[in-house]
Design a protein around this motif. Structure first.
Motif, PDB file in Angstrom:
ATOM      1  N   GLU A   1       0.817  -1.220   0.000  1.00 41.48           N
ATOM      2  CA  GLU A   1       0.000   0.000   0.000  1.00 41.48           C
ATOM      3  C   GLU A   1       0.850   1.270   0.000  1.00 41.48           C
ATOM      4  N   LYS A   2       2.163   1.103  -0.065  1.00 42.11           N
ATOM      5  CA  LYS A   2       3.039   2.283  -0.040  1.00 42.11           C
ATOM      6  C   LYS A   2       3.213   2.790  -1.470  1.00 42.11           C
ATOM      7  N   ASP A   3       2.355   3.710  -1.840  1.00 41.11           N
ATOM      8  CA  ASP A   3       2.252   4.155  -3.224  1.00 41.11           C
ATOM      9  C   ASP A   3       3.466   4.940  -3.703  1.00 41.11           C
ATOM     10  N   HIS A   4       4.323   5.379  -2.788  1.00 37.04           N
ATOM     11  CA  HIS A   4       5.487   6.176  -3.174  1.00 37.04           C
ATOM     12  C   HIS A   4       6.773   5.344  -3.228  1.00 37.04           C
ATOM     13  N   LEU A   5       6.686   4.079  -2.836  1.00 36.90           N
ATOM     14  CA  LEU A   5       7.883   3.246  -2.756  1.00 36.90           C
ATOM     15  C   LEU A   5       8.418   2.927  -4.150  1.00 36.90           C
ATOM     16  N   LYS A   6       9.693   3.323  -4.403  1.00 38.86           N
ATOM     17  CA  LYS A   6      10.293   3.128  -5.718  1.00 38.86           C
ATOM     18  C   LYS A   6      11.528   2.228  -5.684  1.00 38.86           C
ATOM     19  N   ASP A   7      12.230   2.229  -4.591  1.00 38.91           N
ATOM     20  CA  ASP A   7      13.510   1.526  -4.507  1.00 38.91           C
ATOM     21  C   ASP A   7      13.484   0.637  -3.269  1.00 38.91           C
ATOM     22  N   LEU A   8      13.608  -0.674  -3.465  1.00 43.99           N
ATOM     23  CA  LEU A   8      13.427  -1.621  -2.367  1.00 43.99           C
ATOM     24  C   LEU A   8      14.506  -2.704  -2.409  1.00 43.99           C
ATOM     25  N   GLU A   9      15.078  -2.997  -1.243  1.00 44.68           N
ATOM     26  CA  GLU A   9      16.045  -4.094  -1.116  1.00 44.68           C
ATOM     27  C   GLU A   9      15.616  -5.024   0.004  1.00 44.68           C
ATOM     28  N   PHE A  10      15.655  -6.331  -0.273  1.00 46.24           N
ATOM     29  CA  PHE A  10      15.469  -7.365   0.736  1.00 46.24           C
ATOM     30  C   PHE A  10      16.820  -8.050   0.934  1.00 46.24           C
ATOM     31  N   ASN A  11      17.400  -7.923   2.124  1.00 44.08           N
ATOM     32  CA  ASN A  11      18.709  -8.504   2.395  1.00 44.08           C
ATOM     33  C   ASN A  11      18.624  -9.494   3.548  1.00 44.08           C
ATOM     34  N   TYR A  12      19.299 -10.622   3.380  1.00 41.62           N
ATOM     35  CA  TYR A  12      19.400 -11.637   4.419  1.00 41.62           C
ATOM     36  C   TYR A  12      20.868 -11.762   4.804  1.00 41.62           C
ATOM     37  N   ASN A  13      21.113 -12.190   6.013  1.00 42.00           N
ATOM     38  CA  ASN A  13      22.492 -12.282   6.506  1.00 42.00           C
ATOM     39  C   ASN A  13      23.268 -13.339   5.730  1.00 42.00           C
ATOM     40  N   PRO A  14      24.383 -12.943   5.077  1.00 38.93           N
ATOM     41  CA  PRO A  14      25.131 -13.926   4.281  1.00 38.93           C
ATOM     42  C   PRO A  14      26.018 -14.838   5.127  1.00 38.93           C
ATOM     43  N   ASN A  15      26.093 -14.580   6.429  1.00 32.14           N
ATOM     44  CA  ASN A  15      27.014 -15.341   7.289  1.00 32.14           C
ATOM     45  C   ASN A  15      26.281 -16.308   8.200  1.00 32.14           C
ATOM     46  N   ARG A  16      25.180 -16.819   7.733  1.00 36.29           N
ATOM     47  CA  ARG A  16      24.388 -17.751   8.559  1.00 36.29           C
ATOM     48  C   ARG A  16      24.465 -19.186   8.043  1.00 36.29           C
ATOM     49  N   GLY A  17      25.598 -19.563   7.468  1.00 37.51           N
ATOM     50  CA  GLY A  17      25.790 -20.937   7.034  1.00 37.51           C
ATOM     51  C   GLY A  17      25.287 -21.203   5.623  1.00 37.51           C
ATOM     52  N   CYS A  18      25.421 -22.458   5.209  1.00 39.17           N
ATOM     53  CA  CYS A  18      25.042 -22.870   3.857  1.00 39.17           C
ATOM     54  C   CYS A  18      23.531 -22.718   3.652  1.00 39.17           C
ATOM     55  N   GLN A  19      23.153 -22.058   2.582  1.00 37.46           N
ATOM     56  CA  GLN A  19      21.733 -21.838   2.322  1.00 37.46           C
ATOM     57  C   GLN A  19      21.006 -23.130   1.980  1.00 37.46           C
ATOM     58  N   VAL A  20      21.627 -23.920   1.109  1.00 36.59           N
ATOM     59  CA  VAL A  20      20.956 -25.118   0.598  1.00 36.59           C
ATOM     60  C   VAL A  20      20.648 -26.113   1.709  1.00 36.59           C
ATOM     61  N   SER A  21      21.513 -26.183   2.712  1.00 40.39           N
ATOM     62  CA  SER A  21      21.338 -27.180   3.769  1.00 40.39           C
ATOM     63  C   SER A  21      20.491 -26.698   4.936  1.00 40.39           C
ATOM     64  N   LYS A  22      19.907 -25.518   4.813  1.00 46.12           N
ATOM     65  CA  LYS A  22      19.059 -25.033   5.900  1.00 46.12           C
ATOM     66  C   LYS A  22      17.831 -25.929   6.044  1.00 46.12           C
TER      67      LYS A  22
END
Length: 1053
Positions: A720-741
């Motif tokens: 609903e944020k009609d003015h939002l133009k630039d968005l980043e979703f970031n997850y911590n890269p130092n939390r171990g292997c992604q595939v084996s989660k």
């Protein structure tokens, strides 16, 4: 100036009207003064339109405007403090006082008798002061004109060019570039003792020295000959330690924490030891002689023989003290070249060009052959359209005949400046407070203009939109130039000569301090309002600063200050802008909270470990930047009291949670690196706190793996944020292997990201280190592609678990797509182009009138180790505007899709690196530049009928090179080949450059013409061989025959 004054006076008058209605004058003990002040302000406002037109011809009117501006600055301070005091009292007592303008009722602050008496006295004095200013109108010949000052000379703008127009300086530059490239790549005689030869480009400012040097620096032959290329801007005030650090950094070295000259020289030597380098030092001044003789000359000798140094300078003495072997003087543009440059800027068609050529030639002749002057006047004429009468007016302007007072600036600068609306003049002049070659961020610049009062803050996004217009128009007028390499023209800088010109215009109330010395103002009796401290050890406790109590802007640029003292802050209470970025400060005292009028605070890149709790007292603060404060790990809870904040940035810090109460910052527009806590908590802010922030335009979220409750994510209400133009979703890269989660963690991440559904207004989107097995559902636009109709930039980085790309081809305005480290993707098929699930018959070809990726310009796939197959049916139209493709580190991809070969008819650049199973590159008929690197199984390159450049680097199994457009340039790099490849025999290259082992190079030089190895290349007009390690070389020319080498006879034997 008049535009700013008009805004000042308008706001002030509105405030006075409200005060009169509330009988504030009685409470202040000055009955009638408020009403009188309101009438005087209104009368003065009616004089501004007349003053605007007369100030350039009358020093007295210009002085009158300066006097008025001084009074309005003081008035602004008075009213600002009233609003602050009123708001403080309002918050303490939670009263229901009425509001006016953008502040709280003045009545609430006047219940303090001491403060009321002080304000009353100041208003009475101000009234008397303004009355005296108004009475001078008769002597000045000013008449009252009803209405506000119109923002003159504002015209519709075409799109801003993607590259700076200063890069186009006529036909002569091509000849000069060719000559210098040949000179720099020609091997000097053995009698040259030092490894590095020096060439200088010398001439007056504004003539195109830097532009010429840039063209040389980026020339393909220079790139081929010099493995290491370094560009450094050397401003007049650049310290030797900074210069050494900069060269080390650009050379790929690491200066670490070194600060001593001797240690830095040693590190520079190590960085370039044995390397053949090309170093450009741009804009060197005679003051740098000691730096060259004492530091650089010794270090440069460490480079490999054949290295080159190119220096640009406006002073002939520089060429002498660096002992340049050749000095090139840039000639002024001819009239025809000047006209050509002007015509390209105004974007004429052939008919318009002929119609306006005569008057255009008259104008460019007055520019004296200086490219920068032509460019400046081009910025004016572009706004005048193609009306010959408008051009005639410019040609006949009296400004062409004016003689500058102190410095030489082209008269075209004065014309360009006077053509600016008043509001743009202030914005342009402000930029000159920063050092030469300073790179401005668009958003930062807009907030600086806002803090200075050049933009009106109505509590919404209008200032941002207006600021973006100002930024675009200054680019469009060639007064700022785009810095390349940034998406969407988000960075710019100012030419040094234009900066000096703008500085000449701002001297009345602003100055710059360099190396502890002041650049003097033209009128020392005016109060100092702006100060920029460059490369100086001056800090906030200096006696000089303690005397300047009216400062509104204070910039510390490259400063060694380590602490901000309490005493200093007490004397700088009127500051609106404080920039301490990249200084050595580690602490801000508690008295920092006394800077209650502060709007802009930048402490990025400092050693700050914490912010004082008193920061919450900065009720007027609009912009807070603590980026790259590596030691900063938490912020005080009082930060949520900064309810006027529009920009808050924590990128590059160790701040992992934000205090509870983020929802109170309802005016936030830019929020960078917000890391929500685990779901809901009373101790810190979570995603749900974003729900109330309806004005957000830029949002960068970090550590999203902490959030597992989809209800919390939904309450963020992103969609609903009609003015939002630039968005980043970031997850911590130092939390171990992604595939084996665990599956539960992956499912929770998927559910949360799905719940964070984005709004249709989005233009830029990045997803990093996401570990869900599927990308979010809202990227599957399906039958409703308009759901993300404005999305132009999409980057999905280090998301290792998803196995299938959604139908991104349905995004109607996607311009750049970057997929990096999608390690589980095995196949990219039709589902990438369109949503086949909408119609099961469309498994291969879409019969929809929608063409997939209709606006895509650049496509990148990188670090995808599992990717085997890319399917795109040749009957399926798609990507009609695609110009560049980068495919890197995709070792299992064995072929390019037929659809790409047949349908990407605009493709010009193809880069393939470490695609080890790829066997052929062929039938790409529009490609102009091909780069194939480290693709060990590549066997065939053919049918490239528009090729102009091909680079083949470490592709040992390439056997066939055929049916390429003749007369292309070719570069071959392979340090393992023992003989030249056979495919060279049929190569129809115009020029070939080979980088090979010393053994192969020596063997070629020892063989005779007509030998088997020579037969592979002797049909090519020009061939150059280089050995990287010891910089051996050989050069072959077919007609007339010439063969030169520095391989001596002993090496050949």
């Amino acid at each position: 100036m008049t535009m700013i004054l008009d805004a000042f006076l308008g706001n002030f008058k509105e405030m006075l009207t409200k005060m009169a209605e509330e009988e504030v004058g009685m409470l202040l003990g000055v009955p009638g003064e408020i009403e009188k002040l309101g009438r005087t302000v209104g009368d003065i406002q009616c004089l501004l339109s007349d003053a605007e037109g007369k100030q350039t011809k009358s020093k007295s009117i210009e002085k009158w405007l300066l006097e008025l501006k001084e009074a309005m600055y003081d008035a602004d301070d008075i009213m600002d403090l009233c609003q602050i005091k009123a708001k403080e009292r309002h918050e303490r007592h939670d009263s229901s006082f009425s509001k006016f303008g953008c502040g709280i009722s003045m009545l609430s602050c006047l219940r303090n008798p001491v403060f009321a008496h002080k304000i009353g006295t100041q208003i009475k004095e101000l009234n008397s002061r303004l009355d005296e200013i108004y009475k001078k109108k008769s002597n000045l010949g000013l008449i009252e004109l009803q209405g506000v000052v119109a923002p003159s000379n504002v015209r519709p703008m075409s799109s801003v060019p993607s590259a700076a127009l200063v890069d186009i300086v006529g036909d002569k530059i091509e000849e000069d570039t060719s000559m210098l490239v040949k000179l720099l790549t020609t091997d000097f005689e053995d009698s040259v003792n030092e490894n590095v030869s020096v060439v200088a480009i010398v001439e007056m400012p504004g003539i195109g020295k830097t532009t010429l040097a840039k063209k040389v620096f980026h020339d393909p032959e220079i790139q081929e000959v010099f493995p290491l290329r370094i560009w450094v801007c050397v401003s007049k005030d650049l310290k030797e330690v900074q210069l050494l650090k900069c060269i080390i950094r650009e050379a790929g070295g690491d200066h670490g924490a070194a600060e001593e000259r001797s240690e830095l020289v040693s590190r520079l030597k190590s960085s370039i030891q044995g390397k053949k380098f090309f170093l450009v030092l741009d804009d060197v001044w005679p003051e740098s002689q000691e730096v060259w003789n004492g530091l650089l000359r010794e270090a440069m000798i460490s480079g490999a023989r054949g290295s080159r140094l190119l220096v640009t300078s406006r002073d002939e003495r520089v060429a002498r003290f660096i002992q340049a072997t050749t000095t090139h003087h840039v000639q002024k543009l001819s009239d025809d070249d000047s006209w050509s440059l002007l015509a390209k800027q105004v974007a004429f068609n052939e008919f318009d060009s002929e119609t306006l050529k005569n008057i255009g030639l008259e104008i460019v002749k007055k520019c004296g052959g200086l490219p920068l002057a032509v460019i400046a006047i081009g910025g004016v004429l572009r706004g005048r359209g193609k009306d010959i009468r408008e051009w005639q007016t410019i040609s006949e302007s009296t400004l062409w005949s004016m003689v500058p007072d102190d410095h030489y600036f082209p008269q075209a600068f004065y014309l360009s400046y006077e053509d600016l609306p008043s509001h743009l003049k202030q914005c342009f002049i402000f930029c000159s407070l920063y050092p030469e070659d300073f790179v401005f961020g668009k958003i930062e610049l807009v907030y600086l203009w806002l803090a200075e009062g050049y933009l009106c803050d109505k509590g919404d996004l209008s200032f941002l939109e207006k600021g973006a217009e100002y930024y675009k128009e200054l680019l469009w007028r060639n007064l700022l130039e785009v810095v390349e390499g940034y998406y969407d023209q988000l960075r710019c800088k100012m030419h040094d000569l234009l900066r000096s010109f703008a500085g000449d215009k701002r001297k009345s109330d602003s100055l710059i301090m360099r190396e502890g010395e002041l650049v003097r103002r033209s009128d020392p009796f005016l109060k100092l309002r702006r100060l920029s401290v460059e490369n100086s050890t001056v800090d906030l406790s200096s006696d000089f600063l303690n005397e300047e109590k009216s400062l509104r802007t204070l910039l510390f640029i490259t400063n060694s200050m380590s602490e901000v003292s309490s005493n200093a802050l007490q004397s700088l209470s009127h500051l609106r802008i404080l920039d301490l970025s990249n200084s050595n400060i580690f602490c801000l005292s508690d008295s920092f909270g006394e800077l209650v009028q502060l709007r802009y605070l930048n402490v990025s890149g400092t050693n700050l470990e914490t912010l004082p709790n008193s920061v919450g007292n900065l009720k007027k603060l609009l912009h807070l930047n603590v980026d790259d404060c590596k030691k900063l790990s938490h912020v005080p809870s009082s930060i949520v009291d900064l309810v006027e904040l529009r920009h808050l940035s924590f990128d590059g810090t160790n701040v992992e949670v934000f205090p509870a109460g983020l929802r109170k910052l309802k005016k936030l527009i830019h929020l960078n690196n917000f890391q929500p806590g685990h779901n809901r908590s009373q101790d810190y802010s979570s995603l749900e706190d974003l729900g109330t922030l309806s004005l957000l335009s830029v949002l960068r979220l970090g550590n999203l793996e902490k959030v597992t409750d989809i209800n919390v994510a939904k309450e963020a209400n992103l969609k609903e944020k009609d003015h939002l133009k630039d968005l980043e979703f970031n997850y911590n890269p130092n939390r171990g292997c992604q595939v084996s989660k665990p599956i539960e963690e992956k499912k929770a991440a998927e559910d949360v990201l799905n719940a964070l559904s984005v709004p249709p207004s989005l233009e830029l989107l990045q997803i990093r280190n996401y570990f869900g097995d599927q990308l979010p559902n809202w990227l599957h636009v399906g039958a409703n592609p308009l759901k993300l109709k404005f999305l132009r930039y999409l980057r999905i980085e280090q998301c290792e678990c998803f196995s299938q790309l959604p139908p991104l081809g349905l995004l109607p305005n996607l311009d750049l797509l970057d997929i990096d480290a999608a390690k589980s993707v095995v196949r990219i098929g039709p589902e990438f182009l369109f949503d086949a699930s909408q119609d099961q018959t469309k498994t291969k070809v879409s019969h929809s009138p929608i063409i997939p990726f209709p606006q895509l310009n650049q496509l990148c796939f990188a670090h995808m180790p599992s990717w085997v197959e890319w399917l795109w049916d040749e009957r399926q139209p798609a990507m009609p505007k695609l110009k560049k493709i980068f495919i890197q580190d995709c070792p299992k991809l064995s072929s390019l899709p037929k659809g790409l070969l047949c349908r990407a008819t605009s493709l010009e650049v193809l880069v393939i690196k470490a695609v080890e199973q790829l066997k052929s590159v062929e039938d790409l008929r529009s490609v102009k530049e091909l780069y194939v690197v480290e693709s060990s199984n590549l066997e065939r390159i053919s049918n490239l009928l528009n090729l102009s450049l091909i680079k083949i680097i470490k592709c040992p199994n390439l056997k066939i090179l055929e049916n390429l457009k003749p007369r292309y340039r070719m570069v071959l790099v392979d340090y393992k080949m023992e003989t030249l490849p056979e495919y060279l025999r049929k190569a129809e290259a115009e020029k070939l450059t080979v980088w090979c082992t010393e053994d192969l190079l020596v063997m070629i030089t020892s063989l005779r013409v007509g030998s088997s190895e020579w037969q592979k290349f002797e049909h090519i007009p020009v061939v150059k061989f280089y050995s990287l390690k010891k910089s051996l070389y050989a050069t072959y020319q077919r007609t007339p025959f010439r063969f030169t080498t520095n391989v001596d006879s002993s090496a050949q034997s």
